[in-house]
Design a protein around this motif. Structure first.
Motif, PDB file in Angstrom:
ATOM      1  N   ARG A 127      36.891  21.899  35.998  1.00 53.73           N
ATOM      2  CA  ARG A 127      37.321  23.249  35.620  1.00 53.73           C
ATOM      3  C   ARG A 127      38.576  23.270  34.890  1.00 53.73           C
ATOM      4  O   ARG A 127      38.772  24.028  33.625  1.00 53.73           O
ATOM      5  N   ARG A 134      37.671  22.230  31.270  1.00 55.15           N
ATOM      6  CA  ARG A 134      37.077  23.391  30.453  1.00 55.15           C
ATOM      7  C   ARG A 134      37.944  24.291  30.156  1.00 55.15           C
ATOM      8  O   ARG A 134      37.948  24.942  28.965  1.00 55.15           O
ATOM      9  N   ARG A 135      38.961  24.686  30.972  1.00 48.58           N
ATOM     10  CA  ARG A 135      39.771  25.854  30.580  1.00 48.58           C
ATOM     11  C   ARG A 135      40.861  25.284  29.633  1.00 48.58           C
ATOM     12  O   ARG A 135      41.365  26.090  28.664  1.00 48.58           O
ATOM     13  N   CYS A 144      35.814  29.381  31.416  1.00 49.68           N
ATOM     14  CA  CYS A 144      36.877  29.702  32.553  1.00 49.68           C
ATOM     15  C   CYS A 144      36.192  29.894  33.877  1.00 49.68           C
ATOM     16  O   CYS A 144      37.244  30.362  34.928  1.00 49.68           O
ATOM     17  N   GLY A 145      35.173  30.033  33.960  1.00 52.58           N
ATOM     18  CA  GLY A 145      34.324  30.193  35.325  1.00 52.58           C
ATOM     19  C   GLY A 145      34.734  31.726  35.877  1.00 52.58           C
ATOM     20  O   GLY A 145      34.483  31.923  37.092  1.00 52.58           O
ATOM     21  N   GLU A 185      45.972  29.067  31.511  1.00 54.77           N
ATOM     22  CA  GLU A 185      44.672  29.411  31.741  1.00 54.77           C
ATOM     23  C   GLU A 185      44.246  30.280  33.000  1.00 54.77           C
ATOM     24  O   GLU A 185      43.453  31.380  32.955  1.00 54.77           O
ATOM     25  N   ALA A 200      42.524  33.998  33.135  1.00 50.17           N
ATOM     26  CA  ALA A 200      41.362  33.934  33.884  1.00 50.17           C
ATOM     27  C   ALA A 200      41.422  35.212  34.648  1.00 50.17           C
ATOM     28  O   ALA A 200      40.698  36.051  34.995  1.00 50.17           O
TER      29      ALA A 200
END
Length: 414
Positions: free
Chosen positions: A12, A15-16, A86-87, A183, A187
């Protein structure tokens, strides 16, 4: 320790980090425009040779990014990137473009924050790794101080050379921590800046309610038409089997009723499924009504061997179309319950009294079968139809008789 490493370098986090780098890439054109604006004002020939001038170009470019983000599609594109990288829960983000001034303002704030933090982290991602590598090998470079590539005097101290590898190892971790913090801020800010407004939530709730209403209506129509038809066909086939070889006239009547029932049900099923298509397909069968289809319903019910006494004290053709259609389904369900569960005889009375249409179905209580899985929705469907028309219904046993009574207003029905 593994948890901290996962936060800084896990899937994660990576990805961020990509999300931040994308923000830095989007910021570059605005930084170049900022340098074009700032160059004549400062008289500098090469803005990128000076860190203060680079930061100044970056500061000038961010307001330009905020202005260009006022275009409506920006919110949809940024929301898609946040969901993918960012989930953030999709329900917390708006789906469509920004339409109102407040939505565009919040989108501009998000876009500026994304590009600002992304530009900072992207710049650090380019500068920190080579600097950290230099610090790791700095003790090995000490013999070069008499070389044209000699180290700066500040790095020529023994204690500096000893601590340089430690700093070289700490810098990547510091960069990862900075990226994770930036991030996390994005988020946390995404639902507030890119999330749906109260108007969006209300529209989504209304769309969900409308979809649920359509699904419930389709479920009622399918159950009332197909469920009743299957019950009638099963009863007619059972009656035909019992008189096979002894009563050919009744056998022919039962088989004809089965044929008619299945043919009508296919037409009704086509009409119901037409609602699921892209608009109603032309030529689908119209929904049955009390005025046009009551006689056929009674005939098919009696063909199964049930004794049905019907009393109609009103002209079905004079009923409003909506009331006539819903009344047919109510009568159909009432007779279907009698076919499945009740004893004989079945008495049906339809009358218009005092501005209301009253429907009564009575039958002797018979040996009721065990409820099937998923069954028992017939009376609920009747209650739903009656409630939508502003009427009232009651169903229950009284002594050895089961009675269904429905009252539908003939005027003022929605």
């Amino acid at each position: 320790m593994s948890g901290a490493l996962g936060i800084l370098f896990g899937g994660r986090a990576r990805r961020r980090w990509i999300h931040l780098v994308l923000g830095g890439a989007l910021a570059m054109p605005y930084v170049l425009v900022g340098s074009v604006i700032l160059g004549p004002l400062t008289g500098a020939d090469d803005l990128f040779s000076s860190l203060p001038l680079q930061l100044g170009s970056f500061a000038v470019g961010l307001p330009l990014a905020a202005v260009t983000s006022l275009f409506p599609p920006t919110r949809a594109l940024e929301s898609a990137a946040v969901r993918a990288l960012c989930g953030v829960d999709a329900d917390a983000l708006a789906q469509g473009p920004a339409r109102t001034r407040a939505e565009r303002g919040r989108t501009a704030a998000w876009f500026t924050l994304h590009l600002g933090l992304g530009g900072i982290v992207s710049g650090m991602s380019l500068a920190v790794p080579p600097f950290a590598a230099t610090l790791l090998v700095l003790p090995l470079l000490a013999p070069l101080r008499d070389n044209p590539l000699a180290l700066p005097p500040a790095l020529d101290h023994t204690w500096v050379l000893a601590l340089a590898p430690v700093a070289g190892l700490a810098l990547p971790a510091a960069l990862a921590g900075c990226a994770a913090a930036c991030e996390a801020l994005l988020a946390r800010s995404a639902p507030a800046l890119l999330g749906p407004t109260p108007a969006d939530r209300l529209a989504a709730a209304e769309a969900g309610a409308a979809d649920l209403a359509v699904r419930n209506r389709l479920a009622r129509e399918l159950r009332d038409s197909v469920g009743h038809a299957l019950s009638a066909v099963a009863l007619q086939a059972s009656a035909a089997r019992r008189v096979l070889g002894t009563d050919p006239d009744f056998l022919r009547e039962a088989l004809a009723a089965i044929e008619e029932t299945t043919r009508r049900t296919v037409g009704e099923l086509d009409a119901v499924l037409g609602v699921l298509r892209e608009g109603d397909a032309p030529g689908t069968a119209p929904a049955p009504t009390l005025a046009a289809d009551l006689d056929g319903l009674l005939r098919r019910t009696r063909a199964g061997g049930r004794r049905v006494a019907a009393s109609v004290d009103t002209g079905p053709a004079e009923l409003p179309a909506l009331v006539s259609r819903e009344a047919y389904r109510i009568v159909q369900e009432g007779l279907g319950n009698a076919l499945r569960h009740a004893g004989e005889p079945v008495r049906l009375r339809i009358a218009a009294t005092g501005g209301d249409l009253e429907i009564t179905v009575e039958n002797r209580l018979g040996t009721r079968t065990a409820p099937r899985p998923g069954g028992g929705h017939g009376l609920r469907g009747i209650a739903d139809r009656v409630r939508l028309l502003g009427g009232a219904s009651h169903a229950g046993a009284s002594g050895d008789t089961w009675r269904l009574h429905v009252r539908l207003p003939l005027k003022g029905s929605p």
